[in-house]
Design a protein around this motif. Structure first.
Motif, PDB file in Angstrom:
ATOM      1  N   LEU B 111       0.862  -1.176   0.000  1.00 20.01           N
ATOM      2  CA  LEU B 111       0.000   0.000   0.000  1.00 20.01           C
ATOM      3  C   LEU B 111       0.897   1.223   0.000  1.00 20.01           C
ATOM      4  CD1 LEU B 111      -2.818   1.230   0.118  1.00 20.01           C
ATOM      5  CD2 LEU B 111      -2.752   1.016   2.605  1.00 20.01           C
ATOM      6  N   GLY B 112       1.121   1.782  -1.197  1.00 21.83           N
ATOM      7  CA  GLY B 112       1.943   2.985  -1.314  1.00 21.83           C
ATOM      8  C   GLY B 112       1.062   4.212  -1.340  1.00 21.83           C
ATOM      9  N   LYS B 113       1.693   5.353  -1.540  1.00 18.62           N
ATOM     10  CA  LYS B 113       0.906   6.585  -1.564  1.00 18.62           C
ATOM     11  C   LYS B 113       0.087   6.682  -2.843  1.00 18.62           C
ATOM     12  CE  LYS B 113       3.971   9.247   1.392  1.00 18.62           C
ATOM     13  NZ  LYS B 113       5.029  10.266   1.449  1.00 18.62           N
ATOM     14  N   ARG B 114       0.627   6.124  -3.924  1.00 15.79           N
ATOM     15  CA  ARG B 114      -0.034   6.321  -5.202  1.00 15.79           C
ATOM     16  C   ARG B 114      -0.497   5.022  -5.844  1.00 15.79           C
ATOM     17  NH1 ARG B 114       3.483   9.626  -8.988  1.00 15.79           N
ATOM     18  NH2 ARG B 114       4.752   7.753  -8.763  1.00 15.79           N
ATOM     19  N   LEU B 115       0.029   3.890  -5.353  1.00 14.73           N
ATOM     20  CA  LEU B 115      -0.316   2.621  -5.977  1.00 14.73           C
ATOM     21  C   LEU B 115      -0.470   1.562  -4.893  1.00 14.73           C
ATOM     22  CD1 LEU B 115      -0.492   1.783  -9.061  1.00 14.73           C
ATOM     23  CD2 LEU B 115       1.725   0.710  -8.717  1.00 14.73           C
ATOM     24  N   ALA B 116      -1.536   0.787  -4.998  1.00 12.42           N
ATOM     25  CA  ALA B 116      -1.718  -0.364  -4.112  1.00 12.42           C
ATOM     26  C   ALA B 116      -1.656  -1.626  -4.963  1.00 12.42           C
ATOM     27  CB  ALA B 116      -3.061  -0.279  -3.397  1.00 12.42           C
ATOM     28  N   VAL B 117      -1.000  -2.654  -4.456  1.00 11.37           N
ATOM     29  CA  VAL B 117      -0.909  -3.932  -5.154  1.00 11.37           C
ATOM     30  C   VAL B 117      -1.529  -5.006  -4.258  1.00 11.37           C
ATOM     31  CG1 VAL B 117       0.599  -5.593  -6.299  1.00 11.37           C
ATOM     32  CG2 VAL B 117       1.218  -3.170  -6.276  1.00 11.37           C
ATOM     33  N   CYS B 118      -2.379  -5.847  -4.847  1.00  5.94           N
ATOM     34  CA  CYS B 118      -3.123  -6.861  -4.095  1.00  5.94           C
ATOM     35  C   CYS B 118      -3.006  -8.217  -4.765  1.00  5.94           C
ATOM     36  CB  CYS B 118      -4.628  -6.565  -4.090  1.00  5.94           C
ATOM     37  SG  CYS B 118      -5.082  -4.931  -3.599  1.00  5.94           S
TER      38      CYS B 118
END
Lengths: 148, 148, 148, 148
Positions: B111-118
């Motif tokens: 969970l980054g500031k600009r991109l989330a990866v799931c």
């Protein structure tokens, strides 16, 4: 592309099995518009239930259109007796799709004996030079029966 | 996972915006069953229209469930004021899904500031130790307003 | 996972064919650390040429490690007589990999007769609870000879 | 494509930062052959260490070429001051690559403020009408400094 692709079925022959196999098509208009060597053009008719807040089409609607276009181009080239199964689908969403029919152009990248690989270019009807999403995917092809 | 994830919203708060944003949920039961740190469990209720010939669930149904699970786990961790947009979704189909509710477990990988990866693990209700599909995807997160 | 996976080869038997098939391993240390049911752990030794500006490992180094881990877990479970070929690989980069050995954990998601699907969790040595990348991929498996 | 793409840098300006950022290029010839609106052509020179048993190029060699082509087309269009980072890469292997230079054509599908999406068509030198692999990927773009 190196492979020369030769369609075995035309748009009319391809459309019915996809309607049967894509039950959600009952909730939206679905048409196979054309089949050409290595390419299938399909259209998913816009319906109000496809909208999400903000007035754009929901992502799964685009995935459904892409899956149908992949299936159409494969079916057209392997013939309807074969039961192809999606193995993998990868979608990049490129721009917000407005409330309009979705045009999906499926292209064979490779048609092997056991695996077919496709790409799909997705556009909004009325905005033909703009991609709304790009898809690649692979289909597992069943072994042909020994006698065929 | 290295990141410590802390949910901001519970299942009830997460469910309504997803129902609103997933219009196809009107055609099937959809429930956010639970939210835990870094994880969301959702259930897509089986309906007859989800079937394809051969008696298995159509691929787009699984993609819809996966998309909802990704959205649920992100929304739970970034808060409902943010408008996350799917950037990319990649699905591998693993086994034929029988006619039953689809259970989708969305997990944050980053969970980054600009991109989330799931990633999302998909199972059939009543067959909890078997994966029917595996999904990874990324969401673009909007910039936070300066004052928040 | 629903499938029960049983390794046929141990780490020593798996390592040599991968070294032969991954020629870049000549430029870096490569070890298959362990094989367990459905899982292979491999290590790619850090070398200075792997760095990119900013002091992190270049992306292709992680892809090389992931490809080796996928190949290791498949080889261990199908036996070395088979020539598996990567069909598809999808990588999400999660955090900047520091200059250190890369640990790649390959896991079988599905082992079919013709297609194997894996995921790979990538970490930096010395930072075991942090993922630097996540990979999924599929391998086409050759048909077994009739007599075997 | 809907977007009109305008390169800011030519092939010579693009090549050096990629050589610096792709350390493995030290082991193989690497050239940015041309930059055009939305497109970059790169060539990865064949070296014996790239072979795997069976006489084809190892998969990671193709991934390295694709990553370089994506980086080239993005760098050419955003300018060299920006530090783009690969977020995701998805490759489909289409045919066995023979021992020859790899030609990779990177194409922008979307160039947003924060995310760029590309596809890469990979061919073998001397066999220009045949794809050996197809890649899509996304790059996270850094925020521009306020003054620029």
């Amino acid at each position: 592309m190196s492979q020369a692709f030769t369609p075995l079925l035309d748009a009319t022959r391809v459309e019915q099995p996809i309607r049967d196999g894509l039950p959600m098509s009952a909730f939206g208009g679905f048409v196979v518009e054309s089949i050409a060597p290595g390419v299938a053009q399909v259209r998913l008719g816009y319906r109000d239930w496809m909208l999400r807040p903000g007035g754009t089409l929901a992502g799964p609607v685009l995935m459904m259109a892409a899956d149908a276009a992949m299936y159409a181009v494969i079916l057209a080239h392997v013939g309807e007796q074969l039961l192809a199964v999606t193995s993998n689908l990868n979608i990049h969403f490129l721009s917000k799709p407005k409330p309009a029919d979705v045009l999906a152009e499926g292209r064979l990248l490779r048609l092997g004996k056991r695996l077919a690989v496709c790409e799909v270019l997705l556009r909004s009807a009325g905005d033909d030079d703009s991609l709304i999403a790009h898809v690649t995917g692979s289909y597992a092809l069943p072994a042909k029966p020994p006698s065929s």
